[in-house]
Design a protein around this motif. Structure first.
Motif, PDB file in Angstrom:
ATOM      1  N   GLU A 107      26.931 -12.166 -21.030  1.00  9.71           N
ATOM      2  CA  GLU A 107      25.830 -12.267 -20.264  1.00  9.71           C
ATOM      3  C   GLU A 107      25.829 -13.586 -19.462  1.00  9.71           C
ATOM      4  N   ILE A 108      27.145 -14.399 -19.295  1.00  6.48           N
ATOM      5  CA  ILE A 108      27.042 -15.487 -18.576  1.00  6.48           C
ATOM      6  C   ILE A 108      27.707 -14.961 -17.248  1.00  6.48           C
ATOM      7  N   ALA A 109      26.905 -15.158 -16.054  1.00  3.16           N
ATOM      8  CA  ALA A 109      27.358 -14.605 -14.894  1.00  3.16           C
ATOM      9  C   ALA A 109      28.021 -15.613 -14.002  1.00  3.16           C
ATOM     10  N   GLU A 110      27.915 -16.816 -14.528  1.00  4.46           N
ATOM     11  CA  GLU A 110      28.614 -18.077 -13.645  1.00  4.46           C
ATOM     12  C   GLU A 110      28.458 -19.282 -14.606  1.00  4.46           C
ATOM     13  N   SER A 111      29.419 -20.184 -14.206  1.00  4.34           N
ATOM     14  CA  SER A 111      29.420 -21.548 -14.812  1.00  4.34           C
ATOM     15  C   SER A 111      29.638 -22.304 -13.786  1.00  4.34           C
ATOM     16  N   VAL A 112      28.936 -23.452 -13.699  1.00  3.09           N
ATOM     17  CA  VAL A 112      28.941 -24.401 -12.606  1.00  3.09           C
ATOM     18  C   VAL A 112      28.844 -25.968 -13.331  1.00  3.09           C
ATOM     19  N   TRP A 113      29.258 -26.829 -12.417  1.00  2.89           N
ATOM     20  CA  TRP A 113      29.130 -28.216 -12.558  1.00  2.89           C
ATOM     21  C   TRP A 113      27.806 -28.492 -11.720  1.00  2.89           C
ATOM     22  N   ALA A 114      26.818 -29.036 -12.356  1.00  2.00           N
ATOM     23  CA  ALA A 114      25.429 -29.350 -11.701  1.00  2.00           C
ATOM     24  C   ALA A 114      25.135 -30.616 -11.614  1.00  2.00           C
ATOM     25  N   PRO A 115      25.053 -31.272 -10.542  1.00  2.00           N
ATOM     26  CA  PRO A 115      24.488 -32.621 -10.409  1.00  2.00           C
ATOM     27  C   PRO A 115      23.347 -32.810 -11.559  1.00  2.00           C
ATOM     28  N   ILE A 116      23.206 -33.732 -12.526  1.00  4.18           N
ATOM     29  CA  ILE A 116      22.050 -34.037 -13.430  1.00  4.18           C
ATOM     30  C   ILE A 116      20.980 -34.265 -12.810  1.00  4.18           C
ATOM     31  N   PRO A 117      20.746 -34.980 -11.494  1.00  2.00           N
ATOM     32  CA  PRO A 117      19.387 -35.142 -10.739  1.00  2.00           C
ATOM     33  C   PRO A 117      18.872 -33.800 -10.574  1.00  2.00           C
ATOM     34  N   ASP A 118      19.718 -32.594 -10.264  1.00  2.49           N
ATOM     35  CA  ASP A 118      19.405 -31.480  -9.684  1.00  2.49           C
ATOM     36  C   ASP A 118      18.775 -30.679 -10.959  1.00  2.49           C
ATOM     37  N   VAL A 119      19.052 -30.894 -12.154  1.00  5.44           N
ATOM     38  CA  VAL A 119      18.833 -30.000 -13.246  1.00  5.44           C
ATOM     39  C   VAL A 119      17.421 -29.750 -13.261  1.00  5.44           C
ATOM     40  N   ALA A 120      16.503 -30.750 -12.992  1.00  3.07           N
ATOM     41  CA  ALA A 120      15.215 -30.689 -13.152  1.00  3.07           C
ATOM     42  C   ALA A 120      14.682 -29.520 -12.339  1.00  3.07           C
ATOM     43  N   ARG A 121      15.079 -29.037 -11.377  1.00  6.27           N
ATOM     44  CA  ARG A 121      14.608 -28.257 -10.285  1.00  6.27           C
ATOM     45  C   ARG A 121      14.982 -26.863 -10.795  1.00  6.27           C
ATOM     46  N   LEU A 122      15.736 -26.763 -11.869  1.00  3.25           N
ATOM     47  CA  LEU A 122      16.262 -25.208 -12.317  1.00  3.25           C
ATOM     48  C   LEU A 122      15.778 -24.809 -13.235  1.00  3.25           C
ATOM     49  N   ARG A 123      15.529 -23.554 -13.233  1.00  2.00           N
ATOM     50  CA  ARG A 123      14.841 -22.691 -14.599  1.00  2.00           C
ATOM     51  C   ARG A 123      15.850 -22.623 -15.668  1.00  2.00           C
ATOM     52  N   ARG A 124      15.686 -23.306 -16.684  1.00  2.00           N
ATOM     53  CA  ARG A 124      16.539 -23.626 -17.763  1.00  2.00           C
ATOM     54  C   ARG A 124      15.933 -23.571 -18.991  1.00  2.00           C
ATOM     55  N   SER A 125      17.136 -23.284 -19.944  1.00  2.00           N
ATOM     56  CA  SER A 125      16.477 -23.177 -21.513  1.00  2.00           C
ATOM     57  C   SER A 125      16.374 -24.844 -21.976  1.00  2.00           C
ATOM     58  N   SER A 126      15.195 -24.856 -22.827  1.00  2.00           N
ATOM     59  CA  SER A 126      15.102 -25.996 -23.184  1.00  2.00           C
ATOM     60  C   SER A 126      16.355 -26.865 -24.019  1.00  2.00           C
ATOM     61  N   LEU A 127      17.326 -25.983 -24.360  1.00  2.00           N
ATOM     62  CA  LEU A 127      18.575 -26.579 -24.878  1.00  2.00           C
ATOM     63  C   LEU A 127      19.178 -27.588 -23.914  1.00  2.00           C
ATOM     64  N   VAL A 128      18.925 -27.260 -22.859  1.00  2.00           N
ATOM     65  CA  VAL A 128      19.664 -28.188 -21.661  1.00  2.00           C
ATOM     66  C   VAL A 128      19.078 -29.564 -21.638  1.00  2.00           C
ATOM     67  N   ASP A 129      17.859 -29.571 -21.715  1.00  2.00           N
ATOM     68  CA  ASP A 129      16.987 -30.913 -22.076  1.00  2.00           C
ATOM     69  C   ASP A 129      17.368 -31.576 -23.169  1.00  2.00           C
ATOM     70  N   VAL A 130      17.529 -30.709 -24.254  1.00  2.00           N
ATOM     71  CA  VAL A 130      17.690 -31.391 -25.470  1.00  2.00           C
ATOM     72  C   VAL A 130      18.844 -31.909 -25.526  1.00  2.00           C
ATOM     73  N   GLY A 131      20.029 -31.308 -25.005  1.00  2.00           N
ATOM     74  CA  GLY A 131      21.589 -31.720 -24.859  1.00  2.00           C
ATOM     75  C   GLY A 131      21.540 -33.148 -24.182  1.00  2.00           C
ATOM     76  N   LEU A 132      21.091 -32.959 -22.803  1.00  2.00           N
ATOM     77  CA  LEU A 132      21.248 -34.250 -21.953  1.00  2.00           C
ATOM     78  C   LEU A 132      20.524 -35.287 -22.652  1.00  2.00           C
ATOM     79  N   ASP A 133      19.418 -35.299 -23.454  1.00  2.00           N
ATOM     80  CA  ASP A 133      18.618 -36.353 -24.039  1.00  2.00           C
ATOM     81  C   ASP A 133      19.518 -36.736 -25.179  1.00  2.00           C
ATOM     82  N   LEU A 134      20.132 -35.944 -25.811  1.00  2.00           N
ATOM     83  CA  LEU A 134      21.035 -36.645 -26.788  1.00  2.00           C
ATOM     84  C   LEU A 134      22.030 -37.314 -26.347  1.00  2.00           C
ATOM     85  N   ALA A 135      22.755 -36.677 -25.330  1.00  2.00           N
ATOM     86  CA  ALA A 135      23.954 -37.522 -24.787  1.00  2.00           C
ATOM     87  C   ALA A 135      23.315 -38.671 -23.958  1.00  2.00           C
ATOM     88  N   ARG A 136      22.215 -38.868 -23.470  1.00  2.00           N
ATOM     89  CA  ARG A 136      21.877 -40.110 -22.890  1.00  2.00           C
ATOM     90  C   ARG A 136      21.366 -41.281 -24.038  1.00  2.00           C
TER      91      ARG A 136
END
Length: 155
Positions: A107-136
């Protein structure tokens, strides 16, 4: 209530994060972290490395445990229509080889390296925000405050 134990990879490099575009059989696609269900008898540490390879085609090594997130998704918004608890184990991982590609027969159509500032504009899973917050923040307890869901953020 349904239950899922999953392991997720937070791969941050040069101000970018590795994201996977999940395309479910039903519904709209969204961006998420590489990762997924821990198989019966499998260690989450091993699961995250396996999931990164399966979903992205990349080889990875775990650098550290970031934290554990447990959330209950109300039946009204859960995919299966029943209340669901997801327990996610988040690891910071480093990519050591391979090139991002779609998941074969998955079910993964593609994988990409996304600039972190651009993530907020993406339709995304809450998992992305959790992971980035933990890393930060690298909280000593390994716990992050609940992420508000709405707008572009999905369960």
């Amino acid at each position: 209530m349904s239950f899922r134990l999953a392991a997720y990879a937070v791969c941050v490099e040069d101000g970018r994060v590795l994201l996977a575009r999940h395309v479910p059989p039903e519904g709209e696609s969204n961006w998420t972290l590489p990762g997924g269900r821990v198989e019966h008898g499998e260690d989450p540490f091993d699961a995250v490395i396996r999931e990164v390879a399966e979903e992205t085609g990349c080889d990875a090594v775990v650098e550290r445990l970031l934290g554990v997130d447990s959330r209950v998704i109300p039946a009204a918004v859960a995919r299966a229509g029943v209340e669901h608890q997801n327990v996610g184990v988040f690891y910071r991982v480093r990519i050591t080889g391979g090139q991002p590609r779609p998941e074969p027969n998955g079910e993964i159509a593609e994988s990409v390296w996304a600039p972190i500032p651009d993530v907020a504009r993406l339709r995304r899973s809450s998992l992305v925000d959790v992971g980035l917050d933990l890393a930060r923040t690298l909280p000593a307890t390994g716990h992050v405050a609940p992420v508000p869901v709405g707008g572009l953020i999905q369960h």
